[in-house]
Design a protein around this motif. Structure first.
Motif, short mmCIF file in Angstrom:
data_model
loop_
_atom_site.label_atom_id
_atom_site.label_comp_id
_atom_site.label_asym_id
_atom_site.label_seq_id
_atom_site.Cartn_x
_atom_site.Cartn_y
_atom_site.Cartn_z
N ALA A 14 0.83 -1.21 0.00
CA ALA A 14 0.00 0.00 0.00
C ALA A 14 0.86 1.26 0.00
O ALA A 14 0.57 2.23 -0.70
CB ALA A 14 -0.93 -0.01 1.21
N VAL A 15 1.98 1.22 0.75
CA VAL A 15 2.90 2.37 0.78
C VAL A 15 3.53 2.56 -0.60
O VAL A 15 3.64 3.68 -1.10
CB VAL A 15 3.99 2.16 1.87
CG1 VAL A 15 5.12 3.17 1.71
CG2 VAL A 15 3.38 2.25 3.26
N TYR A 16 3.89 1.47 -1.21
CA TYR A 16 4.53 1.50 -2.53
C TYR A 16 3.66 2.23 -3.55
O TYR A 16 4.13 3.00 -4.37
CB TYR A 16 4.80 0.06 -2.96
CG TYR A 16 5.33 -0.12 -4.37
CD1 TYR A 16 6.54 0.46 -4.74
CD2 TYR A 16 4.63 -0.90 -5.30
CE1 TYR A 16 7.03 0.29 -6.03
CE2 TYR A 16 5.12 -1.08 -6.58
CZ TYR A 16 6.32 -0.48 -6.95
OH TYR A 16 6.80 -0.66 -8.21
N ILE A 58 -9.60 12.34 14.83
CA ILE A 58 -8.32 11.89 14.25
C ILE A 58 -8.57 10.89 13.13
O ILE A 58 -8.00 11.00 12.02
CB ILE A 58 -7.42 11.27 15.35
CG1 ILE A 58 -6.98 12.37 16.33
CG2 ILE A 58 -6.20 10.58 14.72
CD1 ILE A 58 -6.30 11.84 17.59
N ILE A 59 -9.43 9.90 13.39
CA ILE A 59 -9.68 8.86 12.36
C ILE A 59 -10.33 9.50 11.14
O ILE A 59 -9.96 9.20 9.99
CB ILE A 59 -10.54 7.71 12.92
CG1 ILE A 59 -9.83 7.02 14.10
CG2 ILE A 59 -10.81 6.65 11.84
CD1 ILE A 59 -10.69 6.02 14.87
N GLN A 60 -11.27 10.42 11.37
CA GLN A 60 -11.95 11.08 10.24
C GLN A 60 -10.93 11.79 9.35
O GLN A 60 -10.99 11.69 8.12
CB GLN A 60 -12.99 12.09 10.77
CG GLN A 60 -13.81 12.77 9.66
CD GLN A 60 -14.66 11.76 8.89
OE1 GLN A 60 -15.51 11.09 9.45
NE2 GLN A 60 -14.42 11.65 7.57
N LYS A 61 -10.00 12.47 9.98
CA LYS A 61 -8.99 13.22 9.23
C LYS A 61 -8.14 12.27 8.37
O LYS A 61 -7.82 12.56 7.21
CB LYS A 61 -8.08 13.96 10.21
CG LYS A 61 -7.76 15.38 9.75
CD LYS A 61 -7.03 16.14 10.82
CE LYS A 61 -5.90 16.92 10.18
NZ LYS A 61 -4.97 17.44 11.18
N GLU A 62 -7.82 11.12 8.93
CA GLU A 62 -7.00 10.16 8.19
C GLU A 62 -7.80 9.47 7.09
O GLU A 62 -7.25 9.12 6.04
CB GLU A 62 -6.37 9.14 9.15
CG GLU A 62 -5.35 9.74 10.11
CD GLU A 62 -4.35 10.68 9.44
OE1 GLU A 62 -3.92 10.39 8.31
OE2 GLU A 62 -4.02 11.73 10.04
N ILE A 63 -9.10 9.28 7.32
CA ILE A 63 -9.94 8.73 6.24
C ILE A 63 -9.97 9.73 5.08
O ILE A 63 -9.88 9.35 3.90
CB ILE A 63 -11.37 8.45 6.75
CG1 ILE A 63 -11.36 7.23 7.70
CG2 ILE A 63 -12.34 8.20 5.58
CD1 ILE A 63 -12.69 6.96 8.40
N ASP A 64 -10.03 11.03 5.41
CA ASP A 64 -10.09 12.06 4.37
C ASP A 64 -8.77 12.22 3.62
O ASP A 64 -8.74 12.69 2.49
CB ASP A 64 -10.48 13.41 5.00
CG ASP A 64 -11.92 13.39 5.52
OD1 ASP A 64 -12.68 12.49 5.08
OD2 ASP A 64 -12.27 14.22 6.39
N HIS A 65 -7.66 11.84 4.28
CA HIS A 65 -6.35 11.95 3.62
C HIS A 65 -6.28 11.00 2.42
O HIS A 65 -6.60 9.81 2.53
CB HIS A 65 -5.25 11.60 4.63
CG HIS A 65 -3.92 11.33 3.99
ND1 HIS A 65 -3.22 12.30 3.29
CD2 HIS A 65 -3.17 10.20 3.90
CE1 HIS A 65 -2.10 11.77 2.81
NE2 HIS A 65 -2.04 10.50 3.17
N LYS A 66 -5.86 11.50 1.28
CA LYS A 66 -5.79 10.66 0.09
C LYS A 66 -4.43 9.96 0.03
O LYS A 66 -3.48 10.47 -0.54
CB LYS A 66 -6.00 11.52 -1.17
CG LYS A 66 -7.40 12.08 -1.26
CD LYS A 66 -7.90 12.10 -2.70
CE LYS A 66 -9.38 12.36 -2.83
NZ LYS A 66 -10.14 12.68 -1.64
N GLY A 67 -4.36 8.83 0.64
CA GLY A 67 -3.11 8.08 0.68
C GLY A 67 -3.13 7.15 1.88
O GLY A 67 -4.17 6.99 2.52
N VAL A 68 -1.98 6.53 2.17
CA VAL A 68 -1.92 5.58 3.28
C VAL A 68 -1.89 6.31 4.63
O VAL A 68 -1.07 7.21 4.82
CB VAL A 68 -0.66 4.69 3.17
CG1 VAL A 68 -0.54 3.76 4.39
CG2 VAL A 68 -0.70 3.87 1.89
#
Lengths: 521, 196
Positions: free
Chosen positions: A438-440, A499-509
């Motif tokens: 996923a990081v790749y 915090i989780i919401q913000k990370e869900i919104d982030h487009k990436g891992v």
């Protein structure tokens, strides 16, 4: 000396008394107590027998293979699905052969008491073309560890010891044998190419394995563990394997049955004894704990004699056997059994009161309940219970590590949010490589590692990356800005959701580590 | 001589320490014993059961067949009834009265106990309260074992020896506490039977 031992403990004690130098394993029901027993054993501590947990069954297998490469006796233990993980070294070590006794203990779970399938490991043993031992009681489990090491060293190949839940998790009186000492260090000569499975070497090794098969069949026909029991009533003959021998003998004694029967506890199956029972009997009943493996093999072989068993419906096609089902397959008239009173309700397992996973699931439900067609990919551990009410918070559980990789695949297909929930021990078992994928690709996934700092479901074994989860994520390239640690407690609910919401919104891992120790430790 | 016992309870209640005492007592007196246990997922608050078989002949199966149990010994009353189909016609029911209500649809206590009291061969007792009186609520298991002691075809003194043996390494005080709990259970069961 007599002891009252679980089947698993009998295997552990048997291996220690037979000069074991190392046990390698990852916890998995119903196999866990073998390694735990050795970890607690005074003898093992005094002798410094290797007994620490490995990251997964594959690493465990390879470590055991290294120990037998050096000439010592080693045992690798796993549940049936663990052998899927270790299948690569397992299959190839049958080709390379071994230089010291290697016992592969696989505990199957028919009826799926604590598993996602009821695969029968005897197929794997046959696939690898190695001997399989299948004890019918705890004494045999003890005796067969020693016999298994001897076979392994005699034929220089790994030997499988296959148990099932009812043998692993039942106690009986076991008479111990004299202890023998460990093997000396004895690596193969440096010119030895057996362990270099380049195609040119592997072809020769494979020929060798094929040639060995006839010897293994001879061994099995003479094995102390394959036994033909005479009987005067030839209208039926019975072939019973492993623990099914016990259920058969229970009925033979109770109902004074006179049928001949063949008890099989070593494979490849004893050809001559099977031929004999087919010659002598009009019909054959197959009793196998697991898949109808032998039944499928022999059903068309002796055409004149009818074979009944799991395939014909005399024995249920799925689930474990018991004395009652065996009696029914023997056409013994049994009184109709009562049913459980109606007022008794199911009591499924559940998360403990005060469990950190529960708070995490509450947070996830608040966050995602409104999303139509929401899917949360999850994994194997206590947190799998989050699929049940009252949480209904997760939607998948396939195999160790599949949460992250399935979330990635779903994200590749366009699913958003693609959330994975995985435990800390499962993450180190098989999650790290998936996260690397996923990081790749910088996949748009949110991975929540529910870190309770233990391997909880199997009873709280040490989780080998405790305290290192964040560092592992950093090390494989998860961005610092999207690597968050939260403490799943009621008082942090709003903050954690944000915090989780913000990370869900982030487009990436993103990785969110929900850290709270298991209340059982 | 054959005795088949179903031990029932909820994961975490520790039914295995009851069967361990009976198992060791039987083994030390030359009998054959087999005992099946539940490990793994169900231990997390789910229904758990252990089959215990004792005989003066070799035992094959570790599982008891339907209708073949001489006794169901349960540390939770609804779990007692779950295994009723295993009980012989004249078999014995022994149960703790303390309910574990960790499911939303647990039956009403009145209905539950009315169903249990339909069976004449029974002993019901409040193991927690008796254990507390003996010194520690955690000895409730030994109260339950005591309640069964006169119906196992094993000398109760054998069970006392096994308790001493098993708890020896935890010190004399713990041994005595468990023996007291055992005897309190035994006495309460005999009183119960005298009044039913």
């Amino acid at each position: 000396m007599k002891q009252f031992l679980l089947g698993n403990e009998a295997i552990a004690q048997g291996a220690l008394d037979a000069g074991l130098s190392g046990v390698y394993a990852y916890p998995g029901t119903p196999s866990t107590e073998i390694t735990e027993y050795i970890q607690r054993s005074k003898t093992a501590i005094e002798r410094n027998v290797h007994r620490k947990w490995s990251a997964n069954e594959k690493t465990a297998y390879e470590e055991a293979l290294g120990m037998v490469y050096a000439g010592k006796r080693a045992m690798v233990c796993m549940k049936h699905v663990g052998l899927n993980v270790a299948a690569d070294p397992f299959m190839n070590s049958a080709v390379s052969g071994v230089n010291g006794g290697l016992l592969v203990v696989v505990a199957d779970d028919p009826s799926m008491h604590s598993s996602q399938n009821e695969q029968d490991s005897r197929f794997f043993g046959k696939f690898a073309m190695i001997p399989i031992l299948e004890p019918s009681n705890q004494q045999e489990a003890y005796d067969m560890t020693r016999y298994g090491f001897e076979l392994s060293e005699k034929f220089k190949i790994p030997v499988m010891l296959r148990t099932t839940t009812r043998l692993s998790h039942a106690r009986a009186i076991v008479e111990l044998q004299e202890k023998i000492s460990e093997n000396q260090l004895n690596p193969p000569p440096t010119s030895c190419s057996d362990f270099v499975l380049l195609p040119s070497n592997a072809r020769g090794r494979y020929e060798h394995l094929l040639k060995l098969q006839e010897k293994l069949r001879e061994q099995s026909d003479q094995s102390p563990f394959n036994e033909y029991v005479e009987g005067s009533d030839h209208s039926l003959g019975i072939i019973a394997c492993g623990i099914a021998c016990n259920y058969l003998e229970e009925n033979v004694r109770k109902f004074n049955l006179k049928y001949p029967y063949l008890k099989i506890r070593e494979y490849p199956a004893p050809k001559h004894q099977i031929a004999r029972i087919f010659e002598e009997c009009e019909q054959i009943l197959m009793l196998e704990e697991g898949y109808p493996m032998l039944e499928e093999l022999i059903i068309g072989y002796f055409r004149k004699v009818k074979v009944i068993g799991r395939l014909s419906g005399e024995v249920p096609r799925t689930g474990e056997l018991n004395p009652f089902l065996v009696a029914r397959s023997l056409r013994i008239e049994l009184p109709e059994s009562e049913t459980t009173p109606e007022l008794v309700e199911n009591r499924p397992p559940r998360l403990c009161v005060g469990c950190g996973h529960a708070d995490l699931f509450n947070e996830l439900n608040v966050l995602t309940d409104h999303i139509l067609g929401r899917r949360i990919f999850s994994d194997i551990g206590c947190y799998t219970l989050g699929a049940l009410p009252p949480f209904r918070a997760i939607d998948t559980c396939i195999d160790m590590g599949a949460s992250i990789t399935m979330a990635k695949g779903a994200s590749d297909a366009g699913v958003h949010p693609a959330i994975a929930v995985i435990g800390d021990s499962t993450f180190t078992h098989s999650g790290i490589t998936g996260l690397l994928d996923a990081v790749y690709e910088n996949s748009n996934i949110t991975v929540i590692i529910s870190d309770n700092s233990t391997t909880a479901m199997t009873g709280g074994q040490h989780s080998i990356a405790t305290g290192k989860i964040a560092d592992i994520c950093r090390g494989i390239g998860v961005e610092e800005a999207h690597l968050k640690v939260i403490i799943p407690l009621k008082k942090n609910l709003d903050e954690n959701i944000a915090i989780i919401q913000k990370e869900i919104d982030h487009k990436g891992v993103s990785v969110v580590i929900a850290q709270r120790p298991c209340i059982q430790i | 001589m054959d005795i088949n016992i179903i031990l029932a309870g909820v994961g975490g209640q520790g039914i295995l320490s009851i069967s361990a005492v009976i198992g060791v007592a039987a083994m030390e007196h030359g009998l054959d014993v087999k005992q099946s246990e539940v490990h793994g997922m169900s231990q997390r608050g789910g229904a758990v059961v252990s089959h215990l078989r004792i005989s003066d002949q070799p035992i094959f199966s570790s599982l008891i067949s339907m209708g073949e149990a001489d006794m169901i010994l349960s540390v939770e009353p609804m779990e007692l009834l779950r295994y009723k189909p295993y009980l012989k016609k004249d078999g014995f029911l022994i149960s703790n009265t303390k309910t574990v209500v960790n499911i939303p649809n647990y039956p009403e206590e009145q209905v539950l106990f009315a169903a249990i009291e339909k069976y004449p061969n029974r002993v019901l007792l409040d193991a927690e309260t008796l254990a507390k009186k003996a010194g520690n609520v955690r000895a409730a298991n030994m109260v339950m074992l005591g309640a069964a002691a006169d119906h196992l075809a094993l000398e109760p003194s054998y069970l006392e020896e096994a308790i001493k043996h098993i708890f020896e390494r935890k010190g004399e005080r713990i041994v005595q506490l468990n023996l007291d709990a055992f005897n309190a259970g035994r006495e309460a069961a005999n009183q119960y039977l005298a009044t039913v």
